[in-house]
Motif scaffolding. Structure first.
Motif, PDB file in Angstrom:
ATOM      1  N   LYS A 119       1.397 -34.548  15.011  1.00 31.64           N
ATOM      2  CA  LYS A 119       0.947 -33.641  13.955  1.00 31.64           C
ATOM      3  C   LYS A 119       2.086 -32.701  13.606  1.00 31.64           C
ATOM      4  CE  LYS A 119      -3.657 -34.507  13.646  1.00 31.64           C
ATOM      5  NZ  LYS A 119      -4.878 -33.998  13.030  1.00 31.64           N
ATOM      6  N   THR A 130     -14.652 -27.704   5.878  1.00 29.76           N
ATOM      7  CA  THR A 130     -14.384 -28.837   4.989  1.00 29.76           C
ATOM      8  C   THR A 130     -15.637 -29.239   4.216  1.00 29.76           C
ATOM      9  OG1 THR A 130     -14.719 -30.030   7.034  1.00 29.76           O
ATOM     10  CG2 THR A 130     -12.481 -29.967   6.183  1.00 29.76           C
ATOM     11  N   TRP A 164      -4.910 -36.391  24.212  1.00 30.98           N
ATOM     12  CA  TRP A 164      -5.751 -36.521  23.015  1.00 30.98           C
ATOM     13  C   TRP A 164      -6.651 -37.747  23.125  1.00 30.98           C
ATOM     14  CZ3 TRP A 164      -5.536 -40.847  19.828  1.00 30.98           C
ATOM     15  CH2 TRP A 164      -6.448 -40.820  18.774  1.00 30.98           C
ATOM     16  N   ILE A 205      -9.168 -31.608  20.014  1.00 32.23           N
ATOM     17  CA  ILE A 205      -8.633 -32.897  19.527  1.00 32.23           C
ATOM     18  C   ILE A 205      -7.975 -32.830  18.157  1.00 32.23           C
ATOM     19  CG2 ILE A 205      -9.961 -34.552  20.889  1.00 32.23           C
ATOM     20  CD1 ILE A 205     -11.768 -34.907  18.449  1.00 32.23           C
ATOM     21  N   GLY A 244     -15.871 -28.761  11.491  1.00 30.08           N
ATOM     22  CA  GLY A 244     -17.138 -29.311  11.029  1.00 30.08           C
ATOM     23  C   GLY A 244     -17.817 -28.529   9.940  1.00 30.08           C
ATOM     24  N   ARG A 290      -6.212 -40.957  14.082  1.00 28.43           N
ATOM     25  CA  ARG A 290      -6.556 -39.534  13.900  1.00 28.43           C
ATOM     26  C   ARG A 290      -7.540 -39.327  12.752  1.00 28.43           C
ATOM     27  NH1 ARG A 290      -3.345 -36.447  17.651  1.00 28.43           N
ATOM     28  NH2 ARG A 290      -4.950 -34.907  17.196  1.00 28.43           N
ATOM     29  N   ARG A 315       2.797 -34.677   9.308  1.00 26.92           N
ATOM     30  CA  ARG A 315       3.210 -35.362  10.527  1.00 26.92           C
ATOM     31  C   ARG A 315       4.685 -35.067  10.761  1.00 26.92           C
ATOM     32  NH1 ARG A 315      -1.526 -35.803  10.547  1.00 26.92           N
ATOM     33  NH2 ARG A 315      -2.808 -37.599  11.063  1.00 26.92           N
ATOM     34  N   CYS A 360     -10.805 -38.523  10.721  1.00 27.34           N
ATOM     35  CA  CYS A 360     -11.849 -37.534  10.991  1.00 27.34           C
ATOM     36  C   CYS A 360     -12.953 -38.133  11.847  1.00 27.34           C
ATOM     37  CB  CYS A 360     -12.435 -37.050   9.664  1.00 27.34           C
ATOM     38  SG  CYS A 360     -13.785 -35.901   9.881  1.00 27.34           S
ATOM     39  N   PRO A 398     -10.189 -39.389   1.970  1.00 17.53           N
ATOM     40  CA  PRO A 398     -10.477 -37.956   2.186  1.00 17.53           C
ATOM     41  C   PRO A 398     -10.626 -37.597   3.664  1.00 17.53           C
ATOM     42  CG  PRO A 398     -12.411 -39.099   1.356  1.00 17.53           C
ATOM     43  CD  PRO A 398     -11.279 -40.080   1.272  1.00 17.53           C
ATOM     44  N   PHE A 399     -10.901 -38.596   4.483  1.00 20.39           N
ATOM     45  CA  PHE A 399     -11.052 -38.332   5.919  1.00 20.39           C
ATOM     46  C   PHE A 399      -9.850 -38.822   6.715  1.00 20.39           C
ATOM     47  CE2 PHE A 399     -15.534 -38.719   4.429  1.00 20.39           C
ATOM     48  CZ  PHE A 399     -15.976 -37.446   4.764  1.00 20.39           C
ATOM     49  N   SER A 400      -8.696 -39.013   6.019  1.00 16.68           N
ATOM     50  CA  SER A 400      -7.504 -39.544   6.660  1.00 16.68           C
ATOM     51  C   SER A 400      -7.765 -40.985   7.130  1.00 16.68           C
ATOM     52  CB  SER A 400      -7.063 -38.623   7.804  1.00 16.68           C
ATOM     53  OG  SER A 400      -5.835 -39.045   8.333  1.00 16.68           O
ATOM     54  N   ARG A 413     -10.609 -37.710  22.927  1.00 19.26           N
ATOM     55  CA  ARG A 413     -11.274 -38.352  21.785  1.00 19.26           C
ATOM     56  C   ARG A 413     -12.295 -39.380  22.283  1.00 19.26           C
ATOM     57  NH1 ARG A 413     -10.520 -38.867  15.578  1.00 19.26           N
ATOM     58  NH2 ARG A 413     -12.060 -40.477  15.252  1.00 19.26           N
TER      59      ARG A 413
HETATM   60  C1  HEM Z   1     -16.234 -33.168   3.926  1.00 19.44           C
HETATM   61  C2  HEM Z   1     -16.056 -32.964   5.201  1.00 19.44           C
HETATM   62  C3  HEM Z   1     -14.829 -33.289   5.977  1.00 19.44           C
HETATM   63  C4  HEM Z   1     -13.571 -33.635   5.551  1.00 19.44           C
HETATM   64  C5  HEM Z   1     -13.089 -33.815   4.129  1.00 19.44           C
HETATM   65  C6  HEM Z   1     -12.757 -33.811   6.728  1.00 19.44           C
HETATM   66  C7  HEM Z   1     -11.428 -34.193   6.706  1.00 19.44           C
HETATM   67  C8  HEM Z   1     -10.668 -34.443   7.831  1.00 19.44           C
HETATM   68  C9  HEM Z   1      -9.311 -34.936   7.800  1.00 19.44           C
HETATM   69  C10 HEM Z   1      -8.516 -35.242   6.548  1.00 19.44           C
HETATM   70  C11 HEM Z   1      -8.902 -35.057   9.091  1.00 19.44           C
HETATM   71  C12 HEM Z   1      -7.561 -35.592   9.583  1.00 19.44           C
HETATM   72  C13 HEM Z   1      -6.476 -34.575   9.584  1.00 19.44           C
HETATM   73  C14 HEM Z   1      -5.147 -35.249   9.887  1.00 19.44           C
HETATM   74  O1  HEM Z   1      -5.044 -36.469   9.927  1.00 19.44           O
HETATM   75  O2  HEM Z   1      -4.172 -34.499  10.068  1.00 19.44           O
HETATM   76  C15 HEM Z   1      -9.983 -34.619   9.941  1.00 19.44           C
HETATM   77  C16 HEM Z   1      -9.945 -34.578  11.321  1.00 19.44           C
HETATM   78  C17 HEM Z   1     -10.967 -34.103  12.090  1.00 19.44           C
HETATM   79  N1  HEM Z   1     -12.225 -33.736  11.667  1.00 19.44           N
HETATM   80 FE1  HEM Z   1     -12.913 -33.764   9.777  1.00 19.44          FE
HETATM   81  N2  HEM Z   1     -13.515 -33.566   7.837  1.00 19.44           N
HETATM   82  C18 HEM Z   1     -14.793 -33.259   7.431  1.00 19.44           C
HETATM   83  C19 HEM Z   1     -15.877 -32.974   8.247  1.00 19.44           C
HETATM   84  C20 HEM Z   1     -15.850 -32.929   9.610  1.00 19.44           C
HETATM   85  C21 HEM Z   1     -16.984 -32.681  10.461  1.00 19.44           C
HETATM   86  C22 HEM Z   1     -18.421 -32.498   9.970  1.00 19.44           C
HETATM   87  C23 HEM Z   1     -16.525 -32.641  11.742  1.00 19.44           C
HETATM   88  C24 HEM Z   1     -17.253 -32.380  13.041  1.00 19.44           C
HETATM   89  C25 HEM Z   1     -18.475 -31.933  13.158  1.00 19.44           C
HETATM   90  C26 HEM Z   1     -15.097 -32.876  11.696  1.00 19.44           C
HETATM   91  C27 HEM Z   1     -14.253 -32.897  12.785  1.00 19.44           C
HETATM   92  C28 HEM Z   1     -12.944 -33.320  12.759  1.00 19.44           C
HETATM   93  C29 HEM Z   1     -12.102 -33.423  13.957  1.00 19.44           C
HETATM   94  C30 HEM Z   1     -12.499 -33.039  15.369  1.00 19.44           C
HETATM   95  C31 HEM Z   1     -10.872 -33.923  13.531  1.00 19.44           C
HETATM   96  C32 HEM Z   1      -9.667 -34.253  14.406  1.00 19.44           C
HETATM   97  C33 HEM Z   1      -9.784 -35.681  14.866  1.00 19.44           C
HETATM   98  C34 HEM Z   1      -8.618 -36.162  15.719  1.00 19.44           C
HETATM   99  O3  HEM Z   1      -7.471 -35.806  15.450  1.00 19.44           O
HETATM  100  O4  HEM Z   1      -8.880 -36.934  16.653  1.00 19.44           O
HETATM  101  N3  HEM Z   1     -14.722 -33.052  10.390  1.00 19.44           N
HETATM  102  N4  HEM Z   1     -11.055 -34.256   9.143  1.00 19.44           N
END
Ligand code: HEM
Length: 432
Positions: A73, A247, A96, A88, A244, A376, A311, A378, A370-372, A100
């Motif tokens: 990261k 976003t 990690w 995480i 959580g 890694r 990154r 989301c 949008p969630f990567s 995870r």
């Molecule tokens: C619209 C809602 C959400 C969006 C757009 C979103 C987006 C993202 C993105 C883009 C990443 C990756 C970041 C990276 O690669 O540097 C990420 C990671 C993560 N998100 Fe979400 N997220 C959302 C909702 C949530 C929710 C509801 C949770 C938990 C309840 C959550 C928990 C996490 C966690 C823990 C990571 C890190 C995962 C890892 O690196 O192993 N996110 N999210």
């Protein structure tokens, strides 16, 4: 000395530019993309190093999946660390991976499906407050608050309710009340670790196991049969609370804004929600709400809350034929790629039809992310989608909301992409 000169390196502006921070960050990144294309290099004076900004899905795949082991990261993660400890979102390597693996089962579809009732209830409580008067609603604050309650309920269930009853307020409310994410905020937020420790202690003392994320994580064991330490549990809880809710709240705020701007989409989404008017909304009803799901997907295309992924290369690498020396920062902007004219027709147009199954063409995995993606990705993606779909359906089927915006709304591109000012709303048909 320019370490990059003897190798094939991307073009970029001669003068230094900062693209990750400040009010101009997003427009700088966009302008440079239009000037230099799918890969360009910028020099950061502040960091005294080079950043490659990549907007080609195949290059993104290389960084996030194919050679992800070479990338940790990057920029901004130190600040997140102050807030989230070693949860995480920020941890790396074997640690990690271990964390995870232990947390992943809490996000299984079966578990999320069971949260439907809690999600619906939090939204219904909010709605009934709205319905008791012709008040102006601070939609931004309400969405932040309801998404926070949902995640706290998922994590701590009965202990969250008791805590709130005992203290008369939600002890985590500062997350929605304080806008700045600076050091002062980080200190106050970290103080909440004590509250979480107390809940852990109580459960241990009472030998109590609840059906919630905290218990799942307290019970989780790694391959060697070891559980997490309290410190680790607390960091992961803090991470899930922040990641959580902010976003999800941003995405929902943008969804309401776009629905307001596009009455024909609003009408169609409402019509769909009315089909489930008289039922107690449950997980399986979500299948009957495909258009609302498309609205959410298209909202996150135009306004991905995680607008910039960072990154840092650990070893030499090659991306798209260009040499990447160790310590090069890599920026990937879902915002830019989600509006890339090569992949999206009329990219700035809000059109949920793009996500209709019949319309959908074969897409590269990293044209829309949008969630990567990759390891890694989301962990809460499914949780968030279910939560957002339920929220929109519940509100749309019950009432009509008029958004009161002072145009123009601009984007504030910090850790999250959110509107630069709060959105207000008024119900058109309140009960009195
Ligand atoms: C619209 C809602 C959400 C969006 C757009 C979103 C987006 C993202 C993105 C883009 C990443 C990756 C970041 C990276 O690669 O540097 C990420 C990671 C993560 N998100 Fe979400 N997220 C959302 C909702 C949530 C929710 C509801 C949770 C938990 C309840 C959550 C928990 C996490 C966690 C823990 C990571 C890190 C995962 C890892 O690196 O192993 N996110 N999210």
């Amino acid at each position: 000395m320019d370490l990059l000169t003897d190798k094939n390196i991307p073009f970029g502006p001669k003068e230094a530019s900062e693209v990750e921070e400040g009010p101009q960050a997003l427009s700088n990144i966009l302008n440079l993309f239009h000037q230099y294309g799918d890969i360009y290099k910028i020099y950061s004076e502040r960091r005294n190093n080079y950043t490659y900004v990549i907007s080609d899905p195949e290059m993104v795949k290389h960084v996030l999946i194919t050679n992800n082991r070479n990338y940790e990261k990057g920029v901004g993660i130190d600040r997140v660390k102050i807030l989230l400890g070693n949860g995480i979102m920020v941890s790396e390597g074997d640690y990690w991976k271990r964390q995870r693996r232990m947390i992943q089962p809490a996000f299984h579809k079966r578990v999320i499906a069971k949260l439907t009732d809690d999600i619906a209830q939090a939204n219904e409580t909010m709605l009934s407050n709205w319905l008791t008067g012709n008040k102006e609603i601070n939609l931004t604050a309400e969405l932040s608050s309801v998404t926070l309650r949902i995640v706290l309920q998922a994590l701590f269930s009965v202990d969250f309710q008791q805590l709130e009853k005992r203290e008369g307020v939600n002890p985590f409310a500062l997350l929605t009340e304080v806008h700045e994410r600076n050091l002062v905020f980080a200190m106050k937020f970290r103080a909440l670790a004590k509250t979480i420790q107390e809940i852990i202690n109580l459960r241990r003392k009472e030998r109590r196991v609840e059906e919630d994320f905290l218990s799942m994580i307290m019970e989780a064991k790694n391959d060697e049969g070891q559980g997490m330490s309290d410190r680790e549990i607390i960091d992961e809880m803090m991470t899930l609370i922040v990641a959580g809710h902010e976003t999800t709240a941003s995405a929902l705020t943008w969804a309401w804004y776009l629905l307001h701007k596009h009455p024909e989409v609003y009408a169609r989404a409402k019509q769909e929600a009315l089909q489930v008017r008289n039922v107690h909304l449950r997980f399986h009803h979500l299948e009957q709400l495909p258009y609302i799901r498309q609205v959410i997907e298209e909202t996150m295309r135009l306004y991905p809350p995680g607008w910039l992924l960072t990154r840092r290369a650990m070893q030499d690498d090659v991306i798209g034929g260009y040499h990447v020396p160790p310590k090069t920062d890599i920026f990937i902007s879902p915002y830019v790629i989600h509006r890339h004219p090569r992949y999206w027709e009329q990219p700035d147009l809000f059109n949920p039809e793009r996500f209709d199954a019949s319309y959908r063409r074969e897409r590269h995995r990293f044209e829309y992310f949008p969630f990567s993606g990759g390891p890694r990705q989301c962990i809460g993606d499914f949780f968030a989608l279910v939560e957002m779909q339920l929220h929109l359906a519940l509100i749309l089927r019950t009432t009509d909301m008029e958004i009161l915006v002072d145009e123009p709304i601009s984007m504030e591109a910090q850790i999250n992409l959110r509107p630069d000012k709060p959105l207000f709303a008024r119900l058109i048909n309140p009960r009195n």
